[in-house]
Motif scaffolding. Structure first.
Motif, PDB file in Angstrom:
ATOM      1  N   UNK A  35       0.844  -1.193   0.000  1.00 32.78           N
ATOM      2  CA  UNK A  35       0.000   0.000   0.000  1.00 32.78           C
ATOM      3  C   UNK A  35       0.881   1.245   0.000  1.00 32.78           C
ATOM      4  N   UNK A  36       0.280   2.369  -0.321  1.00 33.40           N
ATOM      5  CA  UNK A  36       1.029   3.624  -0.357  1.00 33.40           C
ATOM      6  C   UNK A  36       1.395   4.035   1.069  1.00 33.40           C
ATOM      7  N   UNK A  37       2.682   4.362   1.263  1.00 30.13           N
ATOM      8  CA  UNK A  37       3.133   4.845   2.558  1.00 30.13           C
ATOM      9  C   UNK A  37       3.978   6.092   2.338  1.00 30.13           C
TER      10      UNK A  37
ATOM     11  N   UNK B   5       1.969   9.530  -4.973  1.00 29.24           N
ATOM     12  CA  UNK B   5       0.749   9.108  -5.669  1.00 29.24           C
ATOM     13  C   UNK B   5       0.761   9.490  -7.150  1.00 29.24           C
ATOM     14  N   UNK B   6       1.960   9.625  -7.696  1.00 29.92           N
ATOM     15  CA  UNK B   6       2.086  10.089  -9.076  1.00 29.92           C
ATOM     16  C   UNK B   6       1.271   9.248 -10.045  1.00 29.92           C
ATOM     17  N   UNK B   7       1.270   7.928  -9.872  1.00 27.02           N
ATOM     18  CA  UNK B   7       0.559   7.050 -10.802  1.00 27.02           C
ATOM     19  C   UNK B   7      -0.955   7.123 -10.647  1.00 27.02           C
ATOM     20  N   UNK B   8      -1.423   7.739  -9.548  1.00 27.75           N
ATOM     21  CA  UNK B   8      -2.868   7.847  -9.330  1.00 27.75           C
ATOM     22  C   UNK B   8      -3.428   9.205  -9.738  1.00 27.75           C
ATOM     23  N   UNK B   9      -2.548  10.106 -10.155  1.00 26.78           N
ATOM     24  CA  UNK B   9      -2.972  11.480 -10.426  1.00 26.78           C
ATOM     25  C   UNK B   9      -3.306  11.755 -11.887  1.00 26.78           C
ATOM     26  N   UNK B  10      -3.141  10.749 -12.730  1.00 28.46           N
ATOM     27  CA  UNK B  10      -3.444  10.954 -14.142  1.00 28.46           C
ATOM     28  C   UNK B  10      -4.930  11.286 -14.323  1.00 28.46           C
ATOM     29  N   UNK B  11      -5.190  12.399 -14.969  1.00 24.99           N
ATOM     30  CA  UNK B  11      -6.570  12.817 -15.207  1.00 24.99           C
ATOM     31  C   UNK B  11      -7.216  13.542 -14.040  1.00 24.99           C
ATOM     32  N   UNK B  12      -6.475  13.718 -12.931  1.00 24.15           N
ATOM     33  CA  UNK B  12      -7.017  14.394 -11.749  1.00 24.15           C
ATOM     34  C   UNK B  12      -6.689  15.883 -11.830  1.00 24.15           C
TER      35      UNK B  12
END
Length: 521
Positions: free
Chosen positions: A19-21, A237-244
């Motif tokens: 998980x992200x830490x 969280x770079x990989x989760x920010x696409x399109x945000x």
């Protein structure tokens, strides 16, 4: 020295599940280099418990959990320390004896874990003392004491309009005071003490024996110990920010400030990435009913919450019999520090809502608290948003009138609203703000303060409130004109509307609603 036991931890679970830490382990090293007794206050669901567990695993010497983190190569892993971890977060403490039983149960659990024997007693203080000393003797190293949610037993029993609960909270406070006093007496056997919770109860009331307790709540060096900074968010969280939309994410969830860089609420961020939808995740996990009671009992002018001035004494000295609204709102996370100002030798803190989530949700909750029908509230807010979008001020007038008409008479009587001068303006402010519109209360100009400004696209609505005894006096709109409040926005807005509203105490509704469009040349 005996081998220390290793238990499953939240940190271990995160690392195993990939998980992200967000790496906060450098704060562990910083704490050890700075002293040995610390206190930290942060709102609920802000990562306090995870940091406590990070401390625990570091002192237990579980190096494998820190692979790739700052502490892996910046910690002496050859030395391990016994850790007493007391957590008051589970369940609700009903009375002083219930609290004593809960403490004793946790201490007995430590005895089993560490295979030590302490005389069975119902005296919390004696048992805590013996546990610390026995661990020190058994493992030949000083003991680490971590206390999570230290204040929850008190907060569970605070009600400012319930004498019985307040007395119970005071009795519980005394049990905790006696319990924490052992930390001073056992100082020679301790490596580190770290106490955390939501509130900052005064040292005199609960930590009177801990003279060396370092309160790092408003220490710039530890301002980001909990929460995510903008840099951490964009890196981890770079990989989760696409399109945000980063600006929208910041608008919703960033803004918490403890005299350092502003941070995001971690709970909000993680749920947003999971759901991919902007919602008040943090706010929905706890209803501020007690704070609403304080607002009504103290006749608080709701728009004032956008800018409250407080000093060190107010922010640092909460107590059961010294409840201050500014303190409670700040410590529970509904207000944060916008800026500080020096006034002679004193520091003045300017408090405001941290972000859109808290501002809109809190005002929404205020409306729900005064109106039994959720549908009436929703109808009024939907009508207001539609009216602003359509630029239909007559529809706004109708929505406001209908909302006030739907408030039961009994509610006015029970809450003694005859003396609550700011109630009507507070409701209108809450309707606009809770609807998600961009609002600014107590808007300062060079000639005075605008009661409320509502912004939509390139339009501004400047609103002045007046409360009259019975019939309209027709002064609200004229005041805007006389003081030229609109001049502040003539260069930034394409259209400006001046709106005067008057409320009748006797009729408990709007008796005057006039508006006009400003001719901008």
């Amino acid at each position: 020295m005996k081998k220390l036991p290793i238990g499953i931890s939240s940190l271990e679970k995160l690392r195993k599940e990939n998980c992200y830490y967000v790496d906060k382990t450098h704060f562990v090293e910083k704490l050890v280099n700075k002293g040995n007794q610390f206190f930290l206050s942060r709102p609920r669901r802000f990562g306090k418990s995870l940091f406590v567990d990070t401390l625990k695993q570091a002192f237990l010497g579980n190096k494998q959990l820190f692979e790739g983190l700052y502490l892996e190569n910046n910690w002496d892993w050859s030395v391990k320390y016994p850790v007493i971890h007391i957590d008051f977060g589970g369940g609700t403490v009903k009375d002083p004896q219930d609290l004593k039983n809960w403490i004793i149960k946790q201490l007995k659990r430590h005895m089993l874990t560490y295979n030590i024997s302490v005389e069975d007693t119902d005296n919390v203080r004696f048992m805590f003392t013996d546990t610390i000393y026995s661990l020190y003797q058994e493992y030949k190293n000083p003991v680490v004491v971590l206390v999570d949610e230290y204040d929850k037993p008190i907060l569970d029993n605070i009600e400012n309009d319930n004498i019985e609960n307040t007395e119970k909270a005071i009795e519980i406070r005394e049990v905790l005071k006696d319990f924490y006093s052992i930390l001073k007496a056992s100082d020679q056997y301790l490596k580190l003490v770290f106490i955390t919770g939501v509130s900052r109860f005064s040292k005199i009331s609960i930590f009177s024996g801990l003279n060396q307790l370092n309160d790092i709540t408003l220490d710039t060096e530890f301002a980001t110990i909990c929460g995510y900074t903008q840099s951490e968010l964009e890196t981890v969280f770079k990989d989760r920010l696409e399109g945000v939309n980063l600006e929208e994410l910041k608008y919703w969830y960033n803004g918490y400030n403890w005299l350092g860089e502003k941070v995001y609420n971690p709970f909000d961020v993680l749920l947003f990435f999971d759901k991919k939808d902007f919602r008040p995740y943090w706010f929905e996990t706890g209803t501020p009913t007690f704070l609403m009671k304080l607002i009504l009992n103290n006749k608080v002018f709701l728009p004032k919450l956008e800018e409250i001035k407080a000093n060190d004494e107010i922010l640092a000295n909460l107590d059961v019999d010294f409840l201050k609204i500014e303190n409670l709102f700040f410590q529970t996370g509904y207000l944060t520090i916008r800026e500080t100002k020096k006034l002679g030798l004193r520091t003045i803190y300017i408090l405001t809502y941290p972000n859109f989530e808290v501002k809109s949700s809190f005002n929404n909750f205020f409306l729900s608290d005064i109106l039994p029908s959720v549908s009436d509230k929703e109808d009024a807010q939907n009508s207001i948003v539609e009216a602003i979008e359509e630029n239909d001020l007559e529809k706004i007038k109708t929505a406001l009138y209908s909302f006030f008409a739907s408030i039961p008479n009994d509610w006015y009587r029970r809450n003694d609203l005859d003396s609550y001068e700011g109630f009507y303006a507070s409701v209108v402010y809450a309707l606009f703000t809770g609807s998600g519109l961009d609002t600014k209360a107590e808007d300062t100009t060079n000639t005075g303060k605008i009661d409320l400004t509502v912004f939509y696209q390139d339009r501004a609505y400047i609103i002045e409130f007046k409360v009259v005894e019975k019939d309209s006096e027709g002064k609200a709109l004229s005041q805007i004109k006389e003081k030229k409040y609109y001049e502040k926005y003539t260069s930034n807005c394409r259209e400006i509307y001046l709106v005067g509203i008057e409320f009748s105490k006797e009729k408990r509704n709007i008796v005057y609603f006039e508006y006009e469009k400003l001719n901008i040349r």
